[in-house]
Design an enzyme around this catalytic site. Structure first.
Site, mmCIF file in Angstrom:
data_model
loop_
_atom_site.group_PDB
_atom_site.id
_atom_site.type_symbol
_atom_site.label_atom_id
_atom_site.label_comp_id
_atom_site.label_asym_id
_atom_site.label_seq_id
_atom_site.Cartn_x
_atom_site.Cartn_y
_atom_site.Cartn_z
ATOM 1 N N HIS A 63 0.847 -1.185 0.000
ATOM 2 C CA HIS A 63 0.000 0.000 0.000
ATOM 3 C C HIS A 63 0.891 1.246 0.000
ATOM 4 C CE1 HIS A 63 -3.921 -2.066 1.544
ATOM 5 N NE2 HIS A 63 -3.829 -2.047 0.230
ATOM 6 N N ASP A 65 0.990 4.101 1.437
ATOM 7 C CA ASP A 65 1.450 4.766 2.659
ATOM 8 C C ASP A 65 2.594 4.023 3.335
ATOM 9 O OD1 ASP A 65 -0.447 2.764 3.237
ATOM 10 O OD2 ASP A 65 -1.025 3.674 5.135
ATOM 11 N N HIS A 66 2.986 2.881 2.784
ATOM 12 C CA HIS A 66 4.096 2.111 3.356
ATOM 13 C C HIS A 66 5.300 2.000 2.407
ATOM 14 C CE1 HIS A 66 1.874 0.574 6.928
ATOM 15 N NE2 HIS A 66 0.854 0.885 6.150
ATOM 16 N N HIS A 265 0.237 3.830 13.586
ATOM 17 C CA HIS A 265 -0.634 3.735 12.407
ATOM 18 C C HIS A 265 -2.051 4.228 12.720
ATOM 19 C CE1 HIS A 265 -2.544 1.927 8.791
ATOM 20 N NE2 HIS A 265 -1.335 2.130 8.271
#
Length: 303
Positions: A63, A65-66, A265
């Site tokens: 993903h 955001d990682h 997170h």
């Protein structure tokens, strides 16, 4: 001594005062990074740590955001005249994904070695770390990571003297080498005591609760765990999108009994995580809200 820094603790998108979730460790001259979302470079720079010693990068999943901060990080590392190889570990397809991102970072002065995770549990030895990658339950393939730094037993001088082992062999035996001298073979087990307690850190994000997470975090010096939602009424949303609430994370920590747990997170809508900690600590007292730049030094336990 292991330095651990939670570079950012935001999920989904970076915010003005909260970078995306990433963790960095420093040990024995090398640095390891878990995940690299947008803004990770700024988080590292804000901490005052260096990009150049990063030699291992662990990716939990694909993903944005990682992993979307990776091309910029690679360019910065290249501009720092880094020559040493970089190892990147991640789910199946990691080489394809990274090479696609490298369209905007095609020329680097260092090589990249890829390790692809295809099994539920992988055991790796990299740069002094014993790393366990374990599959978790997200809506795409995702892994958590346990980092261990083992510690050898003590050298037993009395045993060495009792067996008339020449002192010229001691240093090599202490390093774990087998020594052949004057036709006699000396092995480390002849002089080394049992392995002592090392250092253990478990990192897990983007998943529903699973038994394997508690198993991996058992007795850890630090357990960094996703807590997407602090609001108790968002349990349905956590289940739908395969994330965790603060309270689910705390229940895992209660089973695992690490020395401490940091939550990370957070949902962008979660403004003040500390407001929920009173109820979280009723489940696991050694729970703390993660925040950007939160750091701890973990040393070996004294004998």
């Amino acid at each position: 001594m292991l330095d651990v820094c939670l570079l950012g603790c935001s999920g989904m998108m970076p915010l003005p005062r909260r970078w995306l979730t990433a963790l960095m460790t420093r040990y024995n001259g090398s640095s390891l990074l878990i995940d690299c979302g947008e803004g990770t470079q700024i988080a590292i720079k804000s901490k005052g740590w260096s990009f150049k010693p990063i030699d291992t990068l662990l990716i939990t999943h694909f993903h944005a955001d990682h992993i979307s901060g990776l091309p910029g990080l690679l360019l910065t590392m290249g501009n720092a005249e880094r020559k040493e190889p970089l190892t990147i570990v991640g789910p199946k397809g990691i080489e394809k994904v990274v090479n696609a991102l490298r369209i905007i970072a095609p020329e680097l002065p260092f090589s990249i070695k890829f390790i692809e995770l295809t099994k539920p549990v992988h055991e790796l030895s990299i740069n002094g770390y014993e790393i366990t990658a374990f599959h978790v339950n997200h809506n795409v393939t995702c892994y958590g990571y346990t980092l261990r730094i083992p510690r050898k037993g003590k050298f037993d001088v009395e045993k060495a003297n009792e067996q008339n082992i020449p002192k010229v062999c001691w240093n090599r035996l202490q390093k774990g080498e087998t020594v052949l001298l004057d036709g006699i073979t000396y092995t480390p087990d002849m002089v080394m005591g049992p392995e002592r307690k090392g250092i253990k850190v478990t990192y897990c994000t983007d998943t529903r609760p699973m038994d394997i997470i508690a198993e991996q975090a058992e007795g850890a010096d630090l357990f960094v765990c996703e807590g997407m939602y602090g609001e108790k009424d968002k349990i349905g949303k956590a289940r739908e999108y395969k994330h965790m609430t603060f309270y689910e994370a705390a229940k895992l920590a209660k089973k695992a009994q690490p020395k401490q747990m940091w939550l990370t997170h957070y949902s962008p809508s979660l403004i003040r995580p500390e407001e929920y900690m009173k109820d979280v600590r009723k489940i696991f007292p050694r729970s703390y809200p993660g925040k950007d730049g939160k750091t701890v030094e973990i040393g070996f336990q004294e004998d």
